[in-house]
Design an enzyme around this catalytic site. Structure first.
Site, short mmCIF file in Angstrom:
data_model
loop_
_atom_site.label_atom_id
_atom_site.label_comp_id
_atom_site.label_asym_id
_atom_site.label_seq_id
_atom_site.Cartn_x
_atom_site.Cartn_y
_atom_site.Cartn_z
N LYS A 113 67.93 14.26 -13.21
CA LYS A 113 66.83 13.87 -12.40
C LYS A 113 66.67 14.42 -11.05
CE LYS A 113 63.50 11.80 -14.44
NZ LYS A 113 63.40 11.17 -15.87
N LYS A 193 65.50 20.00 -22.60
CA LYS A 193 64.83 18.97 -22.74
C LYS A 193 63.60 18.34 -23.18
CE LYS A 193 64.75 13.81 -22.72
NZ LYS A 193 65.11 12.98 -21.04
N LYS A 196 58.78 14.12 -20.46
CA LYS A 196 57.07 13.96 -19.90
C LYS A 196 57.07 14.18 -17.94
CE LYS A 196 57.39 9.56 -21.62
NZ LYS A 196 58.60 8.84 -20.57
N1 AQP Z 1 63.79 15.63 -25.94
C1 AQP Z 1 63.78 13.73 -26.73
N2 AQP Z 1 65.09 13.95 -28.08
C2 AQP Z 1 64.20 12.92 -28.22
N3 AQP Z 1 64.51 11.84 -27.91
C3 AQP Z 1 63.40 10.86 -26.71
N4 AQP Z 1 63.05 10.49 -25.44
C4 AQP Z 1 62.48 10.85 -24.07
N5 AQP Z 1 62.88 12.35 -24.22
C5 AQP Z 1 63.45 12.71 -26.00
C6 AQP Z 1 63.12 9.35 -26.16
O1 AQP Z 1 61.79 8.69 -25.90
C7 AQP Z 1 62.17 7.39 -25.43
C8 AQP Z 1 61.15 7.00 -24.07
O2 AQP Z 1 61.56 7.26 -23.43
P1 AQP Z 1 61.92 7.17 -21.55
O3 AQP Z 1 60.50 7.30 -21.25
O4 AQP Z 1 61.75 5.63 -21.58
O5 AQP Z 1 63.02 8.17 -21.00
P2 AQP Z 1 63.10 9.96 -20.96
O6 AQP Z 1 64.41 9.25 -21.75
O7 AQP Z 1 63.39 9.81 -19.54
O8 AQP Z 1 61.83 10.09 -22.15
P3 AQP Z 1 61.07 11.07 -20.90
O9 AQP Z 1 60.04 11.26 -21.88
O10 AQP Z 1 62.56 12.65 -20.57
O11 AQP Z 1 60.20 10.77 -19.53
P4 AQP Z 1 60.70 11.38 -17.79
O12 AQP Z 1 60.19 12.47 -17.76
O13 AQP Z 1 59.58 10.36 -17.65
O14 AQP Z 1 62.17 11.05 -17.42
C9 AQP Z 1 63.73 7.04 -25.59
O15 AQP Z 1 64.28 6.51 -26.06
C10 AQP Z 1 64.29 8.11 -25.05
O16 AQP Z 1 65.39 8.64 -25.92
#
Ligand code: AQP
Length: 332
Positions: A113, A193, A196
């Site tokens: 991040k 990756k 969101k």
């Molecule tokens: N690219 C990805 N591939 C596989 N799994 C993924 N997850 C997220 N991105 C991928 C899985 O989705 C779940 C929810 O994640 P989260 O929102 O709690 O946090 P994150 O992993 O940080 O998801 P994002 O989309 O990347 O959100 P932001 O941008 O806010 O950080 C988790 O089980 C994660 O493994």
């Protein structure tokens, strides 16, 4: 044997194919197997990066609608928003008092991040502790996650074990992570990756025309239609494989055409446009029912309220029991 499962997703934007393949598809499988699921919207976590109150509130609501559209069933699964269970914040404090700072220093997602330009606030730094509280509060045994989150479940086990050891009490159940079969971190349209907050996602609910345009914008190399291509290094292929499964005929056939473009019917070769069209059709096929269900759910806010109220009541009761045990162990 039925197990207690917990997982959550941050309302930091619209759900995407990575969230679906990494997490939501597992929730649906586990629900179908008859396990007891706690699935929440990680609203406190989103505050580590979100500064727009209206967008945050809308995203919280949208994730619940999408959970239901994907097929989570509130009759079998407890669905709630994290800030409706404030007991987790007290638990996070109790856990933070046994958590060495070195554990937070190791967290890869924090470093990611920062590398993406987010500010280094304390909430973001200690977010694995709040995540540990989310998991430990209802005494979850299994946490379905994507590969990027495995380290955080290890941190949860470490903190829970330390608490039990330092206070000489078996307060916490140590959870196991669960990865989706053939799990991989799904790439976004830029090859990084899919995330969101990185603006590189594919939204399975997007309107057809915009969805197609989005898929056509996935970054590829510049190999021509007659040239053999490596599916393993292509984001389009990796998304198809994650969505359809490696053994699915559509995946196998697509891989063969990457390697030998003459296999494409018509004899004019196989280019990335063909692969993107295949992905577009696959998404419409896989998400046909969720896309249809979503419109009706959007039009029924009373139902969403009722689902969240019922889910929070169960989650709060469980969390209160755990917090009481943790307080007692510490002498508070
Ligand atoms: N690219 C990805 N591939 C596989 N799994 C993924 N997850 C997220 N991105 C991928 C899985 O989705 C779940 C929810 O994640 P989260 O929102 O709690 O946090 P994150 O992993 O940080 O998801 P994002 O989309 O990347 O959100 P932001 O941008 O806010 O950080 C988790 O089980 C994660 O493994």
């Amino acid at each position: 044997m039925s197990k207690r499962i917990l997982s959550g997703i941050q309302p930091s934007g619209q759900l995407h194919l990575g969230n679906y393949c990494g997490a939501i598809r597992q929730f649906l499988d586990l629900q179908a197997e008859g396990h007891e699921l706690f699935v929440f919207v990680a609203s406190y976590h989103a505050l580590t990066t979100q500064r727009d109150p209206l967008a945050l509130r809308a995203a919280c609501r949208q994730i619940v609608v999408d959970y239901l559209a994907f097929g989570l069933d509130p009759a079998r699964t407890h669905i709630y928003v994290q800030h409706d269970v404030p007991e987790v914040t007290e638990l996070a404090w109790l856990l933070s008092c046994v958590c060495p700072t070195s554990l937070m220093d190791k967290a890869v997602s924090y470093k990611d991040k920062l590398a993406k330009g987010f500010s280094a606030n304390v909430g973001l730094y200690t977010y694995p502790i709040l995540q540990a509280a989310d998991i430990l509060a209802p005494r979850a045994q299994v946490v379905p996650v994507g590969k990027d989150q495995v380290q955080h479940i290890e941190i949860t086990r470490d903190i829970a074990g330390r608490f039990n050891h330092e206070f000489n009490a078996e307060v916490f159940v140590l959870p196991d992570h669960r990865l989706a079969p053939h799990a991989e971190v799904l790439p976004g349209i830029d090859g990084e990756k899919m995330s969101k907050s990185y603006g590189n996602t594919i939204d399975p609910f997007q309107e057809e025309k915009a969805l197609r345009k989005r898929i056509m914008s996935i970054k590829t190399d510049s190999k021509g239609v007659q040239e053999a291509k490596d599916p393993e290094t292509c984001a389009v292929f990796r998304i198809v494989r994650a969505l359809a499964g490696p053994g699915d005929a559509r995946t196998v056939e697509l891989a063969a055409r990457y390697r030998d473009p003459s296999l494409q019917p018509g004899g004019l070769g196989f280019g990335y446009g063909h692969a993107k069209q295949a992905l577009f059709e696959l998404i419409l096929d896989v998400f046909r029912e969720p896309r249809a269900r979503r419109a009706a759910l959007m039009a029924d806010p009373g139902h969403i309220e009722a689902v969240l109220k019922a889910g929070a009541a169960v989650a709060r009761a469980e969390a209160a029991r755990t917090v009481a045990a943790a307080r007692a162990a510490t002498g508070l």
